[in-house]
Design a protein around this motif. Structure first.
Motif, PDB file in Angstrom:
ATOM      1  N   LEU A 292       0.839  -1.206   0.000  1.00  0.00           N
ATOM      2  CA  LEU A 292       0.000   0.000   0.000  1.00  0.00           C
ATOM      3  C   LEU A 292       0.871   1.253   0.000  1.00  0.00           C
ATOM      4  CD1 LEU A 292      -2.818  -0.938   2.559  1.00  0.00           C
ATOM      5  CD2 LEU A 292      -3.142  -0.433   0.138  1.00  0.00           C
ATOM      6  N   ALA A 293       1.886   1.250   0.863  1.00  0.00           N
ATOM      7  CA  ALA A 293       2.721   2.451   0.970  1.00  0.00           C
ATOM      8  C   ALA A 293       3.656   2.578  -0.229  1.00  0.00           C
ATOM      9  CB  ALA A 293       3.526   2.412   2.265  1.00  0.00           C
ATOM     10  N   ALA A 294       4.367   1.466  -0.570  1.00  0.00           N
ATOM     11  CA  ALA A 294       5.366   1.543  -1.657  1.00  0.00           C
ATOM     12  C   ALA A 294       4.689   1.785  -2.997  1.00  0.00           C
ATOM     13  CB  ALA A 294       6.190   0.260  -1.724  1.00  0.00           C
ATOM     14  N   GLY A 295       3.470   1.282  -3.162  1.00  0.00           N
ATOM     15  CA  GLY A 295       2.812   1.375  -4.462  1.00  0.00           C
ATOM     16  C   GLY A 295       1.986   2.638  -4.643  1.00  0.00           C
ATOM     17  N   SER A 296       1.688   3.365  -3.564  1.00  0.00           N
ATOM     18  CA  SER A 296       0.827   4.535  -3.765  1.00  0.00           C
ATOM     19  C   SER A 296       1.581   5.854  -3.602  1.00  0.00           C
ATOM     20  CB  SER A 296      -0.372   4.490  -2.812  1.00  0.00           C
ATOM     21  OG  SER A 296       0.057   4.515  -1.478  1.00  0.00           O
ATOM     22  N   ASP A 297       2.324   6.001  -2.521  1.00  0.00           N
ATOM     23  CA  ASP A 297       3.014   7.272  -2.278  1.00  0.00           C
ATOM     24  C   ASP A 297       4.038   7.591  -3.358  1.00  0.00           C
ATOM     25  OD1 ASP A 297       1.906   8.421  -0.127  1.00  0.00           O
ATOM     26  OD2 ASP A 297       3.676   8.255   1.177  1.00  0.00           O
ATOM     27  N   THR A 298       4.759   6.558  -3.798  1.00  0.00           N
ATOM     28  CA  THR A 298       5.780   6.747  -4.840  1.00  0.00           C
ATOM     29  C   THR A 298       5.129   7.255  -6.125  1.00  0.00           C
ATOM     30  OG1 THR A 298       5.442   4.413  -5.277  1.00  0.00           O
ATOM     31  CG2 THR A 298       7.475   5.014  -4.124  1.00  0.00           C
ATOM     32  N   THR A 299       4.087   6.510  -6.558  1.00  0.00           N
ATOM     33  CA  THR A 299       3.473   6.848  -7.851  1.00  0.00           C
ATOM     34  C   THR A 299       2.787   8.204  -7.780  1.00  0.00           C
ATOM     35  OG1 THR A 299       3.005   4.505  -7.881  1.00  0.00           O
ATOM     36  CG2 THR A 299       2.147   5.770  -9.694  1.00  0.00           C
ATOM     37  N   SER A 300       2.113   8.501  -6.660  1.00  0.00           N
ATOM     38  CA  SER A 300       1.402   9.780  -6.614  1.00  0.00           C
ATOM     39  C   SER A 300       2.387  10.946  -6.623  1.00  0.00           C
ATOM     40  CB  SER A 300       0.475   9.853  -5.406  1.00  0.00           C
ATOM     41  OG  SER A 300       1.203   9.722  -4.227  1.00  0.00           O
ATOM     42  N   ASN A 301       3.534  10.791  -5.951  1.00  0.00           N
ATOM     43  CA  ASN A 301       4.528  11.869  -6.005  1.00  0.00           C
ATOM     44  C   ASN A 301       5.116  12.003  -7.409  1.00  0.00           C
ATOM     45  OD1 ASN A 301       4.814  13.236  -3.438  1.00  0.00           O
ATOM     46  ND2 ASN A 301       5.306  11.221  -2.614  1.00  0.00           N
ATOM     47  N   ALA A 302       5.353  10.858  -8.063  1.00  0.00           N
ATOM     48  CA  ALA A 302       5.905  10.922  -9.429  1.00  0.00           C
ATOM     49  C   ALA A 302       4.897  11.588 -10.368  1.00  0.00           C
ATOM     50  CB  ALA A 302       6.248   9.519  -9.914  1.00  0.00           C
ATOM     51  N   LEU A 303       3.610  11.282 -10.197  1.00  0.00           N
ATOM     52  CA  LEU A 303       2.583  11.906 -11.049  1.00  0.00           C
ATOM     53  C   LEU A 303       2.541  13.407 -10.804  1.00  0.00           C
ATOM     54  CD1 LEU A 303      -0.312   9.289 -10.626  1.00  0.00           C
ATOM     55  CD2 LEU A 303       0.837   9.865 -12.778  1.00  0.00           C
ATOM     56  N   ASN A 304       2.586  13.772  -9.533  1.00  0.00           N
ATOM     57  CA  ASN A 304       2.533  15.191  -9.169  1.00  0.00           C
ATOM     58  C   ASN A 304       3.721  15.946  -9.770  1.00  0.00           C
ATOM     59  OD1 ASN A 304       1.324  17.335  -7.833  1.00  0.00           O
ATOM     60  ND2 ASN A 304       2.393  16.968  -5.896  1.00  0.00           N
ATOM     61  N   PHE A 305       4.924  15.393  -9.628  1.00  0.00           N
ATOM     62  CA  PHE A 305       6.118  16.058 -10.164  1.00  0.00           C
ATOM     63  C   PHE A 305       6.067  16.126 -11.693  1.00  0.00           C
ATOM     64  CE2 PHE A 305       8.533  15.009  -6.103  1.00  0.00           C
ATOM     65  CZ  PHE A 305       8.751  16.325  -5.748  1.00  0.00           C
ATOM     66  N   THR A 306       5.599  15.034 -12.339  1.00  0.00           N
ATOM     67  CA  THR A 306       5.600  15.042 -13.812  1.00  0.00           C
ATOM     68  C   THR A 306       4.600  16.074 -14.331  1.00  0.00           C
ATOM     69  OG1 THR A 306       6.091  12.682 -13.722  1.00  0.00           O
ATOM     70  CG2 THR A 306       5.475  13.554 -15.872  1.00  0.00           C
ATOM     71  N   LEU A 307       3.401  16.103 -13.703  1.00  0.00           N
ATOM     72  CA  LEU A 307       2.419  17.113 -14.132  1.00  0.00           C
ATOM     73  C   LEU A 307       2.990  18.510 -13.926  1.00  0.00           C
ATOM     74  CD1 LEU A 307      -1.038  15.787 -12.872  1.00  0.00           C
ATOM     75  CD2 LEU A 307      -0.350  16.195 -15.242  1.00  0.00           C
ATOM     76  N   TYR A 308       3.643  18.702 -12.774  1.00  0.00           N
ATOM     77  CA  TYR A 308       4.210  20.017 -12.486  1.00  0.00           C
ATOM     78  C   TYR A 308       5.264  20.401 -13.533  1.00  0.00           C
ATOM     79  CZ  TYR A 308       7.426  23.427 -10.869  1.00  0.00           C
ATOM     80  OH  TYR A 308       8.252  24.521 -10.855  1.00  0.00           O
ATOM     81  N   LEU A 309       6.187  19.461 -13.833  1.00  0.00           N
ATOM     82  CA  LEU A 309       7.261  19.787 -14.782  1.00  0.00           C
ATOM     83  C   LEU A 309       6.685  20.101 -16.167  1.00  0.00           C
ATOM     84  CD1 LEU A 309       9.967  17.239 -13.604  1.00  0.00           C
ATOM     85  CD2 LEU A 309      10.236  19.730 -13.691  1.00  0.00           C
ATOM     86  N   LEU A 310       5.617  19.378 -16.543  1.00  0.00           N
ATOM     87  CA  LEU A 310       4.997  19.669 -17.841  1.00  0.00           C
ATOM     88  C   LEU A 310       4.275  21.012 -17.807  1.00  0.00           C
ATOM     89  CD1 LEU A 310       3.826  16.085 -18.799  1.00  0.00           C
ATOM     90  CD2 LEU A 310       5.536  17.470 -19.980  1.00  0.00           C
ATOM     91  N   ALA A 311       3.728  21.357 -16.633  1.00  0.00           N
ATOM     92  CA  ALA A 311       3.077  22.659 -16.487  1.00  0.00           C
ATOM     93  C   ALA A 311       4.123  23.770 -16.576  1.00  0.00           C
ATOM     94  CB  ALA A 311       2.341  22.726 -15.152  1.00  0.00           C
ATOM     95  N   ALA A 312       5.291  23.513 -15.980  1.00  0.00           N
ATOM     96  CA  ALA A 312       6.342  24.538 -15.980  1.00  0.00           C
ATOM     97  C   ALA A 312       7.057  24.619 -17.334  1.00  0.00           C
ATOM     98  CB  ALA A 312       7.350  24.221 -14.865  1.00  0.00           C
ATOM     99  N   HIS A 313       6.876  23.593 -18.168  1.00  0.00           N
ATOM    100  CA  HIS A 313       7.556  23.566 -19.483  1.00  0.00           C
ATOM    101  C   HIS A 313       6.523  23.295 -20.570  1.00  0.00           C
ATOM    102  CE1 HIS A 313      11.470  23.616 -17.488  1.00  0.00           C
ATOM    103  NE2 HIS A 313      10.903  22.836 -16.583  1.00  0.00           N
ATOM    104  N   PRO A 314       5.716  24.317 -20.894  1.00  0.00           N
ATOM    105  CA  PRO A 314       4.568  24.107 -21.796  1.00  0.00           C
ATOM    106  C   PRO A 314       4.944  23.593 -23.180  1.00  0.00           C
ATOM    107  CG  PRO A 314       4.780  26.422 -21.110  1.00  0.00           C
ATOM    108  CD  PRO A 314       5.812  25.674 -20.372  1.00  0.00           C
ATOM    109  N   LEU A 315       6.181  23.884 -23.637  1.00  0.00           N
ATOM    110  CA  LEU A 315       6.540  23.385 -24.982  1.00  0.00           C
ATOM    111  C   LEU A 315       6.555  21.861 -24.999  1.00  0.00           C
ATOM    112  CD1 LEU A 315       9.321  25.865 -26.143  1.00  0.00           C
ATOM    113  CD2 LEU A 315       6.913  25.720 -26.845  1.00  0.00           C
ATOM    114  N   HIS A 316       7.069  21.279 -23.916  1.00  0.00           N
ATOM    115  CA  HIS A 316       7.089  19.809 -23.828  1.00  0.00           C
ATOM    116  C   HIS A 316       5.672  19.268 -23.652  1.00  0.00           C
ATOM    117  CE1 HIS A 316      11.393  19.549 -23.925  1.00  0.00           C
ATOM    118  NE2 HIS A 316      11.496  20.456 -22.959  1.00  0.00           N
TER     119      HIS A 316
END
Ligand code: HEM
Length: 492
Positions: A292-316
């Protein structure tokens, strides 16, 4: 008299510490590694410890002074910090160095003897059996679950007021937890909004536990602090995370027994696999807590960071949107995403890999070295019984391998560039036989969720990337919310 005894004990303790830090054969080999001056008793703890949000920066400074393979005395405990690919590859690709270090003791007390923390034969047997729970045949079922929860998330995002900067992390973690809950643990009590109905006592417990261990990894004083919390925990065991998970496991077994023999066409989940061999309920609960912990917290943080980086880099983000449009057409994603669709999402995958490089959700891992290891690229030997901390976040920001390391550049992960990369230069899922068992699962899950979100919304942010700091823990996240704004793509 009393004071004399105290002073005498301090004196003996200091001599003992000087002996441990300088005169044992382990210390003599260890001290050949570059590192800060050693002080009796405290060693180098004050060089790297302090407030959690600043640990990454302090370790960066330490590395820039002493190199990417350097030593730290944590009190009397020798600790090598590794942030370069050759040592990482030599140690992690070996089948010998698979024991976890002292850092994990705090986590093991919280999460029990599940896969990430077990040792020796128990780990080997469990890993072999659980690999069967994540083998290719299981992925058709997983993909259905990813699609279902991804669509639920897309609907929830639609309820956020337009143009209001929002922290998406809670919605992303509910989505990731719902996915693990349903696909690995066979529990389907998910409401239409995609939230687990019991939310989320278990979800809250996971967050509370994760928070309470953050920082204890590097900080010896926090270890003591945690011990006192543990004694308190024993008293209200029934309401603890462990107690709740045991209740869920017992409920699952009861329902399984009641429906035995009925063909319901449902997927076989990880719990079914665990129940194939005789195990105590506590052992099963330990595995469940860890997944539960290894499979959810990791992925949700990775999703959050990836969405953020794409938001900060609109060309990508535009390139990803065009890719999705090519695969699904102008009308967006209507049918469930298939494996064939996933194979076409090359640019999205490169963006995820680049995000995992810059912001790896697991910033560091530790191994206990059980026999002397002569490093094959220099004249140094890591003595046995030393803990090696692989600082994944610093490894990923080595400018010799990743020039301009803090710049988001998904093209680092084209097929040709990956082929040029030294092995173990980028290891968000660790490497070798003790790597992440959920790596393939996580990559597919993230592609499905991100495709569903990015085909529907344009994500933007005002948070500059230089202001994003991450907390140093086993599973990490941003130290401040990553506020993002969503605009329906059709309106843009
Ligand atoms: C982006 C998502 C993920 C990342 C970055 C990640 C990263 C990692 C890393 C670095 C390790 C090694 C830990 C160590 O050596 O101490 C690990 C182990 C592990 N991960 Fe993941 N993980 C992710 C998703 C998942 C998922 C979805 C699952 C479950 C389905 C999972 C289950 C595990 C387990 C059980 C282990 C322990 C493996 C063992 O010791 O044999 N992880 N993960």
């Amino acid at each position: 008299m009393f004071l004399t005894i105290i002073f005498f004990n301090i004196f003996i303790g200091t001599l003992w510490s000087i002996y441990q830090q300088r005169f044992t054969s382990r210390a003599k080999k260890f001290n050949k590694f570059p590192g800060a001056p050693i002080y009796p008793v405290v060693g180098n703890v004050f060089e790297v410890l302090g407030d959690l949000d600043g640990v990454i920066e302090r370790v960066s400074e330490y590395i820039s002074k002493y190199g990417r393979c350097c030593r730290v005395w944590r009190l009397n405990a020798p600790y090598i910090v590794v942030a370069e690919h050759r040592t990482t590859h030599q140690l992690l690709s070996s089948a010998t160095h698979i024991e976890k270090g002292l850092d994990y003791d705090v986590l093991r007390k919280k999460f029990g003897d599940g896969l990430p923390f077990s040792q020796g034969d128990k780990w080997r047997q469990d890993r072999k059996q659980l690999n069967g729970g994540l083998k290719p045949g299981m992925f058709d079922g997983f993909l259905k679950v990813f699609n279902k929860h991804g669509k639920n998330l897309r609907n929830e995002l639609g309820k956020i007021e337009a143009n209001v900067a929002t922290d998406l992390h809670l919605l992303l973690s509910q989505c990731a937890l719902g996915i693990v809950y349903e696909s690995l643990l066979g529990r389907k009590n998910i409401s239409a909004s995609g939230k687990i109905e019991s939310d989320s006592e278990i979800a809250q417990s996971i967050r509370k536990n994760a928070d309470s261990v953050k920082g204890s990894l590097l900080n010896p004083w926090r270890v003591l602090n945690c011990l006192s919390k543990l004694t308190r925990r024993k008293r209200d065991e029934k309401n603890s995370f462990n107690g709740k998970v045991i209740k869920e496991v017992l409920q699952y077994i009861k329902e399984k027994n009641e429906t035995e023999g009925e063909e319901d066409g449902e997927i076989r989940c990880l719990l079914d696999i665990l129940l194939e061999t005789p195990r105590s309920i506590q052992d099963i609960a330990d595995h469940v807590k860890n997944f539960l912990a290894a499979g959810s917290d990791t992925t949700s943080n990775a999703l959050n960071f990836t969405l953020y980086l794409l938001a900060a880099h609109p060309l990508h983000q535009d390139i990803v949107a065009q890719e999705l449009c090519r695969i699904f057409g102008e009308q967006g994603i209507q049918d469930p995403i298939s494996f064939d669709d996933l194979k076409e999402m090359h640019y999205l995958e490169m963006c995820i890999r680049e995000s995992l490089r810059i912001f790896p959700p697991v910033t560091n891992i530790t191994r206990r070295i059980k026999q002397d290891v002569k490093l094959n690229w220099c004249d140094l030997t890591i003595p046995k019984d030393v803990d090696v901390n692989f600082s994944i976040i610093h490894l990923h920001r080595d400018p010799e391998i990743f020039p301009d390391p803090e710049t988001f550049n998904p093209l680092r992960f084209t097929k040709e560039n990956i082929a040029q990369m030294p092995p173990s230069a980028c290891i968000p899922f660790s490497a070798g036989i003790r790597n992440c068992i959920g790596q393939k699962y996580a990559m597919i899950e993230m592609k499905v969720i991100l495709a569903l979100v990015l085909s529907e919304y344009v994500v933007s942010t005002n948070v500059p990337q230089k202001d994003v700091r991450v907390t140093y823990g086993f599973i990490t996240g941003p130290s401040q919310p990553l506020y993002m704004t969503l605009t329906p793509r059709k309106k843009v």
